[in-house]
Design a protein around this motif. Sequence first.
Motif, short mmCIF file in Angstrom:
data_model
loop_
_atom_site.label_atom_id
_atom_site.label_comp_id
_atom_site.label_asym_id
_atom_site.label_seq_id
_atom_site.Cartn_x
_atom_site.Cartn_y
_atom_site.Cartn_z
N UNK A 7 0.83 -1.22 0.00
CA UNK A 7 0.00 0.00 0.00
C UNK A 7 0.86 1.26 0.00
N UNK A 8 0.32 2.32 -0.57
CA UNK A 8 1.05 3.58 -0.72
C UNK A 8 1.61 4.08 0.60
N UNK A 9 0.80 4.04 1.65
CA UNK A 9 1.25 4.58 2.94
C UNK A 9 2.30 3.70 3.61
N UNK A 10 2.48 2.47 3.14
CA UNK A 10 3.47 1.57 3.72
C UNK A 10 4.74 1.49 2.90
N UNK A 11 4.86 2.28 1.84
CA UNK A 11 6.10 2.33 1.09
C UNK A 11 7.24 2.86 1.97
N UNK A 12 8.46 2.39 1.69
CA UNK A 12 9.64 2.90 2.38
C UNK A 12 9.87 4.35 2.01
N UNK A 13 10.62 5.07 2.87
CA UNK A 13 10.90 6.46 2.56
C UNK A 13 11.55 7.20 3.71
N UNK A 14 11.58 8.51 3.59
CA UNK A 14 12.18 9.37 4.61
C UNK A 14 11.50 9.12 5.96
N UNK A 15 12.31 8.85 6.98
CA UNK A 15 11.77 8.65 8.32
C UNK A 15 10.96 7.40 8.49
N UNK A 16 11.04 6.46 7.55
CA UNK A 16 10.24 5.24 7.63
C UNK A 16 11.02 4.07 8.23
N UNK A 17 12.19 4.32 8.79
CA UNK A 17 12.92 3.28 9.49
C UNK A 17 12.18 2.89 10.77
#
Length: 416
Positions: free
Chosen positions: A305-315
């Motif tokens: 899902x879009x909101x669960x994609x990796x990215x900035x601050x998603x560690x």
Amino acid sequence: MALLLGCAGQIQAQVIDKDIPADSIPKQRSYPAQYDVGDLIRAIIHPNRKADSTRARSGITPMPNVAYNPTIGAQIGIKAVAGKVLGNEPGTLISVAATSASITTKGILYFYLSHNVYTPGNKWNFQGSLIAARAVSPDYGLGIGYLAGSTEADRVLTNPDRHVFVQRAIYLSFREKVYKQVTDNLFLGAGVSFDLRRNIRESTDEGLTPYQVYNERYGYDGRQHQANGLFFNVQYTTRDHQNQPFKGIYSDVGIRVNQTWMGSTKNAMLLTTDFRKYWSLSERNPHHVLAFWNWGSYLLNGSVPYMDLAGSGKDTNARSARGYIIGYFRAPLFFYSEVEYRFPILRNRFLSGVTFLNIQTANDDLGTNLFKHWQPGGGAGLRVLFNKATRTNLCLDYAFGKYGVRGFFLGLNEAF
């Protein structure tokens, strides 16, 4: 300028000094006794009372959770960390727990509870978190900030103009991993993760949004979705502290497998990597430390899902990419690196400082490949020794990135 304070998930505790192996600490010159916020408060309230050196300092550190930015409004709450070494076996790493609860003037509610527990002798390691939130998620599109594709929908999805969109949702998350030590410093682990979002909605006057484009292309219901799966991890650590090392390595490589039979909206397989290296730069004063961090998440097949994609601050602890808000860049493939210099300011360790630089890159599935474009960030910060029993620092960082983004970040203990 957005003021970004008190993000949940940004708090950890430190190893108690007595638990550091004696042979792991370089020879040092003599320093005054460490001085923390508790000592300062006691000196103000009871200026003539001497500290009781025989009384054990509590391993629990509470503090107010105050924040403001235009997305969430004004925030008030409380956060706390706790640390304790279990058992009496030498070399056992400290077990830590953290929690935060807050409410904002825009009706956002957030509760967070996490733990990282090592049994005596580090035979087992339990890591997990629980999150319940009525949340707001700022959205700047897919990729690394560059236009890709050839259609208007592609432009909306990659959002090179950096227009901010906003999603609101009910968010529930439960994660638990169990590691078994198989030899010195090496652990094998497995676990489960359940991430559910309900009642998702966007502002109706924004027209077509990146979230809508992504959902249509990958077949997601824009009102709700979930990503439920299994973890399989290998962890290796030689750090002399669990959370504020002078030297050593921490590495964790994992496979996450989202499965529809577990309730996941789609099947997917992801590779995650977390590598950290620490060098003490002075034998006389090992608090001078150069630290390096690399974190990555790579979608191998399927979709998330879009909101669960990796990215900035998603560690895991939401501490990466200082200078950018969480999710400023997001993608199926994401690579992040940071270097930080940590140094003492006062001899009694009450104040210290850091300077840091970070860089990130991502793909967008529309022609921009990983490592093609990079986005930098950086800043500097002040550290206040909040609890010397657990070496918990109050971190005050000012950070900036491209596109005019900048902010002030408040947390407990180092970003990594």
